[in-house]
Design a protein around this motif. Sequence first.
Motif, PDB file in Angstrom:
ATOM      1  N   LEU A   6      -8.151   4.747  -5.863  1.00  0.00           N
ATOM      2  CA  LEU A   6      -8.936   3.637  -5.331  1.00  0.00           C
ATOM      3  C   LEU A   6      -9.002   2.532  -6.365  1.00  0.00           C
ATOM      4  O   LEU A   6      -9.197   2.786  -7.554  1.00  0.00           O
ATOM      5  N   HIS A   8     -11.279   0.260  -6.535  1.00  0.00           N
ATOM      6  CA  HIS A   8     -12.664   0.053  -6.933  1.00  0.00           C
ATOM      7  C   HIS A   8     -13.510   1.149  -6.294  1.00  0.00           C
ATOM      8  O   HIS A   8     -13.117   1.766  -5.300  1.00  0.00           O
ATOM      9  N   GLY A   9     -14.651   1.392  -6.878  1.00  0.00           N
ATOM     10  CA  GLY A   9     -15.523   2.425  -6.339  1.00  0.00           C
ATOM     11  C   GLY A   9     -16.908   2.363  -6.949  1.00  0.00           C
ATOM     12  O   GLY A   9     -17.131   1.724  -7.985  1.00  0.00           O
ATOM     13  N   SER A  11     -20.547   5.064  -7.079  1.00  0.00           N
ATOM     14  CA  SER A  11     -21.154   6.322  -6.653  1.00  0.00           C
ATOM     15  C   SER A  11     -22.300   6.704  -7.576  1.00  0.00           C
ATOM     16  O   SER A  11     -22.334   6.321  -8.752  1.00  0.00           O
ATOM     17  N   ALA A 126     -19.728   2.467 -11.557  1.00  0.00           N
ATOM     18  CA  ALA A 126     -18.932   1.501 -10.799  1.00  0.00           C
ATOM     19  C   ALA A 126     -17.663   1.217 -11.574  1.00  0.00           C
ATOM     20  O   ALA A 126     -17.666   1.183 -12.808  1.00  0.00           O
ATOM     21  N   ARG A 128     -13.581  -0.940 -11.223  1.00  0.00           N
ATOM     22  CA  ARG A 128     -12.631  -1.741 -10.468  1.00  0.00           C
ATOM     23  C   ARG A 128     -11.451  -2.033 -11.380  1.00  0.00           C
ATOM     24  O   ARG A 128     -11.595  -2.080 -12.609  1.00  0.00           O
ATOM     25  N   ARG A 159     -15.341  -0.284 -16.233  1.00  0.00           N
ATOM     26  CA  ARG A 159     -16.322   0.730 -15.835  1.00  0.00           C
ATOM     27  C   ARG A 159     -17.728   0.275 -16.221  1.00  0.00           C
ATOM     28  O   ARG A 159     -17.938  -0.249 -17.309  1.00  0.00           O
ATOM     29  N   GLN A 175     -20.550   9.243  -3.355  1.00  0.00           N
ATOM     30  CA  GLN A 175     -19.276   8.907  -2.728  1.00  0.00           C
ATOM     31  C   GLN A 175     -18.212   9.783  -3.377  1.00  0.00           C
ATOM     32  O   GLN A 175     -17.805   9.541  -4.511  1.00  0.00           O
ATOM     33  N   ASP A 177     -14.959  10.499  -3.210  1.00  0.00           N
ATOM     34  CA  ASP A 177     -13.703   9.978  -3.767  1.00  0.00           C
ATOM     35  C   ASP A 177     -13.958   9.118  -4.995  1.00  0.00           C
ATOM     36  O   ASP A 177     -13.244   9.205  -5.993  1.00  0.00           O
ATOM     37  N   ALA A 178     -14.978   8.267  -4.925  1.00  0.00           N
ATOM     38  CA  ALA A 178     -15.290   7.399  -6.054  1.00  0.00           C
ATOM     39  C   ALA A 178     -15.774   8.214  -7.250  1.00  0.00           C
ATOM     40  O   ALA A 178     -15.419   7.920  -8.398  1.00  0.00           O
ATOM     41  N   GLN A 181     -12.830   9.867  -8.955  1.00  0.00           N
ATOM     42  CA  GLN A 181     -12.048   8.963  -9.789  1.00  0.00           C
ATOM     43  C   GLN A 181     -12.824   8.552 -11.034  1.00  0.00           C
ATOM     44  O   GLN A 181     -12.248   8.409 -12.111  1.00  0.00           O
ATOM     45  N   TRP A 182     -14.133   8.329 -10.900  1.00  0.00           N
ATOM     46  CA  TRP A 182     -14.942   8.010 -12.076  1.00  0.00           C
ATOM     47  C   TRP A 182     -14.793   9.119 -13.124  1.00  0.00           C
ATOM     48  O   TRP A 182     -14.577   8.857 -14.308  1.00  0.00           O
TER      49      TRP A 182
END
Length: 326
Positions: A6, A8-9, A11, A126, A128, A159, A175, A177-178, A181-182
Amino acid sequence: MPTTFLNHGFSVLPNWGLILVEGPDAATLLQSQLSNSVLGLKRTFSGEIAQGLGSVRLAGYCSPKGRLLASAWLGLFPESTDSDDRFALFVSKDIAASIAKRLAMYVLRSKVKVSDASNDWEIFGAYRDDQNLEPAYEVDHSLSLRMPDVSIANHTFERLLIAKRKSESSESLIQVDALEQWNSLEVLSGIPRIVLATQEQFVPQMVNFESVAGVDFKKGCYPGQEIVARSQYRGAVKRRLQLAHSNLSSSALDFAKPGVELFHESDATQPCGMVVLAATNPENADRIDFQIECKLDALETGEIHLGMPTGPVLKMDILPYPLLEI
């Protein structure tokens, strides 16, 4: 870039907590306890993002034996322009209460209050990439700091750690998926986070803390300072944090967590290291990425196994930063 990544995300981060240290003597207390200097930090106010070395510091909290009890990302967030200092320490949630209690032991008659705010504040992550600058971050009424960027597949990800009062937060869902990835970005950053399972396991240099600006060797004394300095200037550390990965079946996922020991094929009796952090790779659900702490001589030849001498084999990856020579 793979579509599973992703760009951006946002969570909730269920494994992160918050310690607040506030009052006229807050800086003096933290300066005497942490591995990095807190003096001169720029104040960050509501609606702003703390970023850069002038506003954000990585710091360790050591035992008298020089072993890390905690790692923290910290910024200075006063409630208003005329308020006393208020430092926010973003730490692992499973150690927040004990670290706050330990810091409070040193308050004595100082004008400072230490509190574990993890139950009153929610922590969000967060991110992106640099080719996708939307959405804009909303940081009103929050404590927000920017962590070091992470580069993956020719993309650089920004981040943020964001703390919001639970009474003011309407976005409390994880979230999946987010979050995945984080966690992956955190592992691939090569910057360690101390959790309950790894407390008191590492002198800061064993997990590259001095190479990621987590130690100030010119500041005054703090718990374990003599041992940390001796390790640096006498070359006493023969272990380092490395990145690695393994393709694990579902039956082996118990090995993908902090504190799991590592074994070199030449010695089945003594562990050669330990898992620091681990996360599923968003590009490949069967691949787990690791931060590991390991003896340097174990990396020269042979294979390193997870969990047991016959456990899954680790394959070494490249760190995203140079190591300072010890």
